[in-house]
Design an enzyme around this catalytic site. Structure first.
Site, short mmCIF file in Angstrom:
data_model
loop_
_atom_site.label_atom_id
_atom_site.label_comp_id
_atom_site.label_asym_id
_atom_site.label_seq_id
_atom_site.Cartn_x
_atom_site.Cartn_y
_atom_site.Cartn_z
N ASP A 109 -2.72 -18.02 2.51
CA ASP A 109 -3.90 -18.70 1.97
C ASP A 109 -4.42 -19.75 2.96
OD1 ASP A 109 -1.41 -19.75 1.39
OD2 ASP A 109 -1.95 -20.57 -0.56
N ASP A 130 -4.86 -6.55 6.42
CA ASP A 130 -6.07 -5.84 6.04
C ASP A 130 -7.19 -6.85 5.78
OD1 ASP A 130 -7.82 -3.93 5.16
OD2 ASP A 130 -6.81 -3.55 3.25
N TYR A 175 0.82 -1.22 0.00
CA TYR A 175 0.00 0.00 0.00
C TYR A 175 0.85 1.27 0.00
CZ TYR A 175 -3.85 -3.14 1.34
OH TYR A 175 -4.77 -4.15 1.39
N LYS A 195 3.81 -15.25 2.79
CA LYS A 195 3.68 -16.03 1.55
C LYS A 195 5.11 -16.36 1.12
CE LYS A 195 1.10 -17.66 -1.82
NZ LYS A 195 0.27 -18.84 -1.64
N ASP A 240 -10.38 -8.25 8.64
CA ASP A 240 -11.81 -8.14 8.32
C ASP A 240 -12.48 -9.51 8.35
OD1 ASP A 240 -11.87 -5.45 8.11
OD2 ASP A 240 -12.54 -5.38 6.03
#
Ligand code: NAD
Length: 361
Positions: A227, A251, A146, A195, A255
């Site tokens: 994942d 992020d 980001y 990852k 959520d």
């Protein structure tokens, strides 16, 4: 002890829920012998109306002079409020970005807890939800994809977009230290999510996290690919204590974890810098649709105040007292409208604050 706290009531339900958190903090002060020294500042729409900008430099200076910041929520109805006709840098949310930057808040903490009494709101199967869960998602907030360089170019007549994912070892180390420190206050387990089978930034993440882990021999460290983590959160959320991860993965996972609890009015959050300083706020927004009606759920803000006591002031006993009072009020059958179910006693925002304050022992 004197606790210097800057409060940002903000907009919408913000002033109502912050008032209830102060009520509970005052009761903690009374029972445990602390004095609460609050200074309110304006931010968001309230500051736009009074000062013409969403956060003034004076307000930032006041926040910096405190030990911690307790915030309600900012913003209005994004389709009807005149605040959203202003240029983006003058809208309410610009105040939030400005304060995060000014206070160098790089670590975001979002607890996801399933209370026995609210397990009916959990969208998972009974056999999974009955085990309960209590995890803390620790997300790096100022690095990664980001904040990396980005551009869109034309190559051979076709558009091509490029985003860059960068982490330095120092950025990883400071968030890892926070993650392990917080695990020491909890069940002493860190799941570092990356990852590393694909990304170099993740391989560096893993290496630095392992180095930091050496200083915390009591904490059990495990690594998990992002994942797999997304699957495990719905398959077996009870396995997690602290989930430590980078910006974009955090992020998405935070959520997902909050949705698994099923109740937005219960979710606290904190953003910390590399000192004990932090900004504490509920995960939900300013709920303009229910503002001023005394029906908002103040529990997320009250639990944010509990996090403030624990992480900025090291007052673990006092934070436990708030967490216990919240559990007790639910056990005693009191609910605000958003978490109401048949057979419970429905109460308003202010009454919920009274009931929790009464249960601080
Ligand atoms: P929201 O979280 O404010 O509301 C979503 C829904 O949940 C609404 O129906 C609302 O009534 C309900 N709700 C939220 N908190 C509740 C509570 N404590 N008790 C009972 N019900 C509650 O999200 P939104 O409607 O998308 O956003 C409204 C405004 O809040 C926007 O201006 C948005 O930008 C802002 N916002 C601010 C923050 C922040 O200050 N950090 C975070 C998210 C959204």
């Amino acid at each position: 002890m004197e606790l210097k706290i800057t409060c940002i009531p903000g907009d919408g339900i913000g002033p109502e829920i912050v008032a209830e958190a102060k009520k509970v903090l005052d009761k903690v002060g009374e029972v445990y012998g602390h004095s609460m020294n609050y200074t309110d500042i304006l931010m968001g729409g309230a500051s736009i109306d009074a000062c013409g900008e969403p956060l003034t430099d004076e307000a930032i200076a006041t926040a910096k002079a405190a030990d911690a910041v307790l915030m309600g929520s900012i913003g209005g109805d994004t389709t009807t409020s005149p605040w959203y006709k202003l240029p983006p840098n003058l809208r309410p949310e610009a105040g939030l970005l400005k304060i995060r930057k000014a206070l160098n808040l790089f670590a975001n903490l979002r607890p996801a807890v399933l209370y026995d009494e609210l397990s009916g709101a959990c969208p998972l199967k009974d056999e999974i939800s009955k085990a309960g869960f209590d995890m803390m998602i620790m997300r790096e907030l100022t690095g990664g994809l980001y904040f990396g360089e980005r551009k869109t170019v034309t190559e051979n007549g076709k558009l091509k977009a490029i985003d860059t994912l960068t982490y330095t070892e120092d950025e990883i180390r400071r968030i890892a230290i926070k993650g392990f420190d917080i695990a020491m206050k909890r069940r002493k387990k860190v799941t570092s999510v990356d990852k590393a089978n694909v990304l170099d930034s993740s391989r560096l993440w893993r290496k630095v996290v392992e180095e930091v882990a050496k200083d915390y021999p009591e904490v059990k460290l495990e690594h998990m690919l992002v994942d797999n983590c997304a699957m495990q959160l719905v398959k077996d959320p009870a396995q997690f204590d602290v989930i430590l991860t980078e910006n974009m993965f955090g992020d998405i996972l935070s959520d997902e974890a909050s949705m698994v609890t099923g109740s937005i009015g219960m979710l606290a959050s904190a953003s910390l810098n590399d000192t004990k300083f932090g900004l504490y706020e509920p995960s939900h927004g300013s709920a303009p649709d229910i503002a001023g009606k005394d029906i908002a759920n103040p529990i997320a803000t009250i639990l944010s105040a509990s996090m403030m006591l624990r992480y900025s002031f090291d007052l673990d006993k006092e934070a436990d007292a708030i967490d216990r009072a919240v559990k007790q009020v639910l056990k005693d059958g009191f609910r605000t409208g958003d978490i109401y179910s048949e057979g419970m006693t429905k109460v308003g925002c202010s009454k919920m604050g009274d009931l929790i304050a009464e249960r601080i022992l």
